[in-house]
Design a protein around this motif. Structure first.
Motif, PDB file in Angstrom:
ATOM      1  N   GLN A  89      -5.297 109.392 -25.893  1.00 19.26           N
ATOM      2  CA  GLN A  89      -5.307 107.994 -25.455  1.00 19.26           C
ATOM      3  C   GLN A  89      -4.071 107.257 -25.966  1.00 19.26           C
ATOM      4  O   GLN A  89      -3.455 106.472 -25.233  1.00 19.26           O
ATOM      5  CB  GLN A  89      -6.583 107.314 -25.941  1.00 19.26           C
ATOM      6  CG  GLN A  89      -7.830 107.796 -25.214  1.00 19.26           C
ATOM      7  CD  GLN A  89      -9.117 107.315 -25.863  1.00 19.26           C
ATOM      8  OE1 GLN A  89      -9.121 106.854 -27.005  1.00 19.26           O
ATOM      9  NE2 GLN A  89     -10.227 107.431 -25.146  1.00 19.26           N
ATOM     10  N   VAL A  90      -3.702 107.519 -27.214  1.00 17.09           N
ATOM     11  CA  VAL A  90      -2.488 106.905 -27.766  1.00 17.09           C
ATOM     12  C   VAL A  90      -1.256 107.392 -27.008  1.00 17.09           C
ATOM     13  O   VAL A  90      -0.371 106.598 -26.662  1.00 17.09           O
ATOM     14  CB  VAL A  90      -2.357 107.224 -29.276  1.00 17.09           C
ATOM     15  CG1 VAL A  90      -1.020 106.711 -29.811  1.00 17.09           C
ATOM     16  CG2 VAL A  90      -3.508 106.610 -30.063  1.00 17.09           C
ATOM     17  N   LEU A  91      -1.196 108.687 -26.740  1.00 15.12           N
ATOM     18  CA  LEU A  91      -0.047 109.244 -26.029  1.00 15.12           C
ATOM     19  C   LEU A  91       0.065 108.662 -24.622  1.00 15.12           C
ATOM     20  O   LEU A  91       1.163 108.284 -24.176  1.00 15.12           O
ATOM     21  CB  LEU A  91      -0.159 110.761 -25.957  1.00 15.12           C
ATOM     22  CG  LEU A  91       0.969 111.493 -25.215  1.00 15.12           C
ATOM     23  CD1 LEU A  91       2.312 111.219 -25.869  1.00 15.12           C
ATOM     24  CD2 LEU A  91       0.682 112.999 -25.173  1.00 15.12           C
ATOM     25  N   THR A  92      -1.061 108.575 -23.916  1.00 15.95           N
ATOM     26  CA  THR A  92      -1.049 108.001 -22.566  1.00 15.95           C
ATOM     27  C   THR A  92      -0.607 106.542 -22.609  1.00 15.95           C
ATOM     28  O   THR A  92       0.151 106.079 -21.753  1.00 15.95           O
ATOM     29  CB  THR A  92      -2.449 108.109 -21.928  1.00 15.95           C
ATOM     30  OG1 THR A  92      -2.857 109.477 -21.924  1.00 15.95           O
ATOM     31  CG2 THR A  92      -2.434 107.592 -20.494  1.00 15.95           C
ATOM     32  N   GLY A  93      -1.062 105.819 -23.624  1.00 20.73           N
ATOM     33  CA  GLY A  93      -0.643 104.432 -23.784  1.00 20.73           C
ATOM     34  C   GLY A  93       0.832 104.316 -24.116  1.00 20.73           C
ATOM     35  O   GLY A  93       1.513 103.389 -23.660  1.00 20.73           O
ATOM     36  N   ALA A  94       1.341 105.256 -24.917  1.00 19.38           N
ATOM     37  CA  ALA A  94       2.762 105.224 -25.280  1.00 19.38           C
ATOM     38  C   ALA A  94       3.644 105.456 -24.059  1.00 19.38           C
ATOM     39  O   ALA A  94       4.692 104.811 -23.910  1.00 19.38           O
ATOM     40  CB  ALA A  94       3.048 106.270 -26.358  1.00 19.38           C
ATOM     41  N   VAL A  95       3.231 106.369 -23.185  1.00 20.06           N
ATOM     42  CA  VAL A  95       3.976 106.589 -21.944  1.00 20.06           C
ATOM     43  C   VAL A  95       4.019 105.303 -21.127  1.00 20.06           C
ATOM     44  O   VAL A  95       5.060 104.912 -20.585  1.00 20.06           O
ATOM     45  CB  VAL A  95       3.344 107.739 -21.132  1.00 20.06           C
ATOM     46  CG1 VAL A  95       3.990 107.841 -19.754  1.00 20.06           C
ATOM     47  CG2 VAL A  95       3.488 109.062 -21.879  1.00 20.06           C
ATOM     48  N   ALA A  96       2.878 104.612 -21.052  1.00 18.12           N
ATOM     49  CA  ALA A  96       2.818 103.348 -20.319  1.00 18.12           C
ATOM     50  C   ALA A  96       3.740 102.303 -20.944  1.00 18.12           C
ATOM     51  O   ALA A  96       4.428 101.556 -20.237  1.00 18.12           O
ATOM     52  CB  ALA A  96       1.384 102.822 -20.281  1.00 18.12           C
ATOM     53  N   GLY A  97       3.784 102.255 -22.272  1.00 14.70           N
ATOM     54  CA  GLY A  97       4.679 101.314 -22.938  1.00 14.70           C
ATOM     55  C   GLY A  97       6.136 101.578 -22.592  1.00 14.70           C
ATOM     56  O   GLY A  97       6.916 100.644 -22.369  1.00 14.70           O
ATOM     57  N   GLY A  98       6.506 102.859 -22.523  1.00 14.64           N
ATOM     58  CA  GLY A  98       7.867 103.196 -22.126  1.00 14.64           C
ATOM     59  C   GLY A  98       8.155 102.813 -20.695  1.00 14.64           C
ATOM     60  O   GLY A  98       9.248 102.328 -20.367  1.00 14.64           O
ATOM     61  N   GLU A  99       7.179 102.998 -19.811  1.00 16.25           N
ATOM     62  CA  GLU A  99       7.370 102.639 -18.406  1.00 16.25           C
ATOM     63  C   GLU A  99       7.479 101.131 -18.227  1.00 16.25           C
ATOM     64  O   GLU A  99       8.290 100.648 -17.416  1.00 16.25           O
ATOM     65  CB  GLU A  99       6.219 103.211 -17.584  1.00 16.25           C
ATOM     66  CG  GLU A  99       6.262 104.734 -17.493  1.00 16.25           C
ATOM     67  CD  GLU A  99       5.007 105.349 -16.921  1.00 16.25           C
ATOM     68  OE1 GLU A  99       5.040 106.543 -16.565  1.00 16.25           O
ATOM     69  OE2 GLU A  99       3.971 104.652 -16.845  1.00 16.25           O
ATOM     70  N   ILE A 100       6.708 100.381 -18.991  1.00 23.02           N
ATOM     71  CA  ILE A 100       6.816  98.923 -18.937  1.00 23.02           C
ATOM     72  C   ILE A 100       8.199  98.491 -19.409  1.00 23.02           C
ATOM     73  O   ILE A 100       8.763  97.495 -18.940  1.00 23.02           O
ATOM     74  CB  ILE A 100       5.726  98.273 -19.806  1.00 23.02           C
ATOM     75  CG1 ILE A 100       4.370  98.413 -19.119  1.00 23.02           C
ATOM     76  CG2 ILE A 100       6.014  96.796 -20.057  1.00 23.02           C
ATOM     77  CD1 ILE A 100       4.243  97.692 -17.812  1.00 23.02           C
TER      78      ILE A 100
END
Length: 264
Positions: A35-46
């Motif tokens: 969940q943290v990793l998936t969220g981190a990918v989203a943070g990079g995309e944002i």
């Protein structure tokens, strides 16, 4: 409205609820590190959306056009299937309401996604600061807006609207299988969130991080903490009570049926 139309509408609601629960179960049962990793990918995309916003705003002086440019970030989320914290209200809450997940799993999802969003976003803004020195001034200008924000009825309303907007986007995505319609909804909500000045806990955190990382900001991470706690709560309230709750009420019969047939 004819009986046929009513039956068609009920079938569409059933399909939407089935789709939402099917999407929510794996998200809730995913491990915390994932969940943290998936969220981190989203943070990079944002971060890519913020880069586009800053470049357009610098060139045009228009925050409205910058809001449209920010859509790149949300489109990346949509197509890449990563997760933004404020996308975690409609789908997982409905899944818990259907007894296909637990409240503890829901809280873990929120914590992991938000943590990943801010860590991934912080890293992406660090790269933007290093690679685009000309954007430092506009980053500081944007970040200062949120550092200076104070909790009050007006600012609370802005957090409610931001949370409701992102949850509405999720609701629209789950109401159709048409990818073009989903993309139109994504661009429209990106404009609302980034172009109108509502307060979004992740997006605005990234603006503050970028400003801090330039070394030119008059505020720091303590000021970020003073902003983000009430932005998070306001976004959650907007997404859950203004949008998700209405979906739960409308789908109460379908959810009751799912609860009765849920795995013990």
């Amino acid at each position: 409205m004819s009986e046929h139309d009513v039956n068609v509408n009920e079938d569409e609601i059933d399909e939407a609820v089935d789709r939402i629960v099917a999407l929510g179960k794996p998200r809730l049962h995913r491990s915390f590190p994932m969940q943290v990793l998936t969220g981190a990918v989203a943070g990079g995309e944002i971060g890519f959306g913020i880069l586009a916003l800053l470049v357009v705003e610098e060139a045009t002086g228009s925050k409205l056009l910058g809001g449209f440019a920010f859509a790149i970030g949300l489109l990346a989320l949509q197509l890449g299937h990563s997760e933004l914290f404020t996308e975690g209200f409609l789908v997982p809450v409905t899944t818990v309401a259907a007894k296909e997940g637990t409240v503890a799993q829901l809280l873990r999802l929120w914590a992991g996604t938000f943590l990943g969003n801010v860590v991934g976003g912080w890293a992406s803004l660090g790269l933007i600061v290093l690679g685009f020195p000309r954007l430092h001034a506009i980053l500081v200008e944007n970040g200062t807006v949120y550092a200076d924000a104070r909790l009050g009825w007006g600012s609370l309303a802005l957090t409610l609207l931001a949370g409701a907007a992102l949850t509405l986007m999720t609701r629209m995505h789950n109401g159709t299988d048409d990818d073009v319609a989903k993309s139109i909804a994504t661009v429209a909500i990106a404009f609302v969130v980034a172009g109108t000045g509502v307060y979004h806990c992740v997006l605005d955190s990234l603006f503050m991080f970028g400003a801090i990382l330039t070394g030119d900001a008059s505020f720091g991470y303590v000021d970020w903490l003073g902003f983000v706690w009430w932005a998070v709560l306001g976004n959650m309230a907007g997404g859950i009570f203004l949008v998700t709750a209405t979906r739960l009420v409308r789908s109460r019969e379908q959810l009751q049926d799912k609860r009765e047939h849920a795995d013990p």
